[in-house]
Motif scaffolding. Structure first.
Motif, PDB file in Angstrom:
ATOM      1  N   SER A  20       0.832  -1.204   0.000  1.00 60.50           N
ATOM      2  CA  SER A  20       0.000   0.000   0.000  1.00 60.50           C
ATOM      3  C   SER A  20       0.867   1.255   0.000  1.00 60.50           C
ATOM      4  O   SER A  20       0.548   2.247  -0.680  1.00 60.50           O
ATOM      5  CB  SER A  20      -0.940  -0.001   1.204  1.00 60.50           C
ATOM      6  OG  SER A  20      -0.232  -0.108   2.416  1.00 60.50           O
ATOM      7  N   SER A  23       2.282   1.682  -3.512  1.00 56.84           N
ATOM      8  CA  SER A  23       1.228   2.097  -4.448  1.00 56.84           C
ATOM      9  C   SER A  23       0.908   3.569  -4.292  1.00 56.84           C
ATOM     10  O   SER A  23       0.789   4.309  -5.281  1.00 56.84           O
ATOM     11  CB  SER A  23      -0.028   1.255  -4.216  1.00 56.84           C
ATOM     12  OG  SER A  23       0.234  -0.115  -4.442  1.00 56.84           O
ATOM     13  N   ILE A 239      -5.935   1.809   0.263  1.00 60.22           N
ATOM     14  CA  ILE A 239      -5.353   0.598  -0.336  1.00 60.22           C
ATOM     15  C   ILE A 239      -5.070  -0.437   0.743  1.00 60.22           C
ATOM     16  O   ILE A 239      -5.367  -1.634   0.583  1.00 60.22           O
ATOM     17  CB  ILE A 239      -4.072   0.948  -1.112  1.00 60.22           C
ATOM     18  CG1 ILE A 239      -4.404   1.808  -2.330  1.00 60.22           C
ATOM     19  CG2 ILE A 239      -3.341  -0.324  -1.554  1.00 60.22           C
ATOM     20  CD1 ILE A 239      -3.192   2.409  -3.005  1.00 60.22           C
TER      21      ILE A 239
END
Length: 261
Positions: A20, A23, A239
């Motif tokens: 996460s 990202s 996320i």
């Protein structure tokens, strides 16, 4: 089916933390890279043109990789501290503030030195002690407003019924806090720069410099920090939550949390 050990589940949660963080960092780093490198309108346009016409080359440039490294390291540190503190039943506020501050400052120093070598037009000189202190305070305020204050403010907003659901309160607080703190930290930023650029002048001259440049610099810093820790912070949290929902069921999450209390 063999039940996963708590240590295995913890490792998977830390893997989600890294995914996460990477990202979110990948999503905000292109904009930050362009703003860090280019201060003028025409240069900004060229930077965005390169991003949209040659993205595969843009994401392989040293400048992008350096910026990505800064925010990936910062978000990964914050996520991992949250996870470990949750499983050991410890309060996460102080560890997260210290950990993310150290991660962000050290990687930013490395990135700024590399940028100076790649894009600087004059040799850098030594930074005065006063500038170090002002910049460190500036960055600590930004980190606290990006990783500690949003959760506190989100709970306060939700408890006061300012928002109908807690997720909206979280998103609003995450967008607000990193941008709002620039109203204070921008003054520290400008004074630190002035100590570096104009040593030995009077404080009245410094305050005139601050008054002249405060408004436009604050707007610029909000435009940069907002995506970095506002949009990036929301993306990192969302996320992490969504991937965790896909990977774990509630029973597994409960087993891990209980085992590490």
């Amino acid at each position: 089916m063999q039940e996963n050990k708590p240590s295995d589940l913890l490792a998977r949660r830390l893997g989600i933390d890294l995914f996460s963080a990477a990202s979110a960092a990948f999503g905000v780093s292109p904009f930050i890279t362009i703003v860090d490198r280019n201060k003028l309108g025409a240069a900004l346009k060229r930077g965005f043109a390169d991003l949209f016409t040659r993205p595969h080359k843009f994401v392989r440039t040293p400048a992008f990789l350096l910026v990505f490294g800064v925010y990936c390291a910062t978000y990964t540190t914050a996520n991992a501290i949250d996870t470990i503190c949750s499983y050991t039943n410890l309060d996460n506020q102080t560890p997260k503030f210290l950990g993310t501050t150290i991660a962000n400052m050290t990687t930013c120093i490395y990135k700024d030195r590399a940028f100076t070598r790649m894009f600087g037009i004059v040799a850098p000189k030594g930074l005065p002690l006063g500038s170090y202190g002002l910049f460190a305070t500036r960055d600590a305020l930004t980190i606290a407003a990006s990783f500690n204050l949003p959760s506190v403010l989100a709970r306060e907003f939700y408890d006061r019924k300012y928002f109908l659901d807690y997720e909206t309160s979280q998103n609003f607080s995450q967008m607000l806090c990193p941008a709002a703190v620039q109203i204070v930290s921008c003054a520290l930023h400008l004074l630190g720069l002035d100590l570096y650029n104009r040593p030995g002048i009077s404080w009245s001259s410094r305050f005139n410099f601050l008054a002249k440049n405060y408004a436009k610099t604050t707007i610029t810093r909000i435009a940069r920090i907002g995506p970095a820790f506002g949009i990036g912070g929301v993306g990192n949290r969302v996320i992490k939550e969504r991937v965790s929902e896909l990977v774990f069921d509630r029973q597994q999450v409960g087993v891990v949390a209980t085992a590490f209390k």
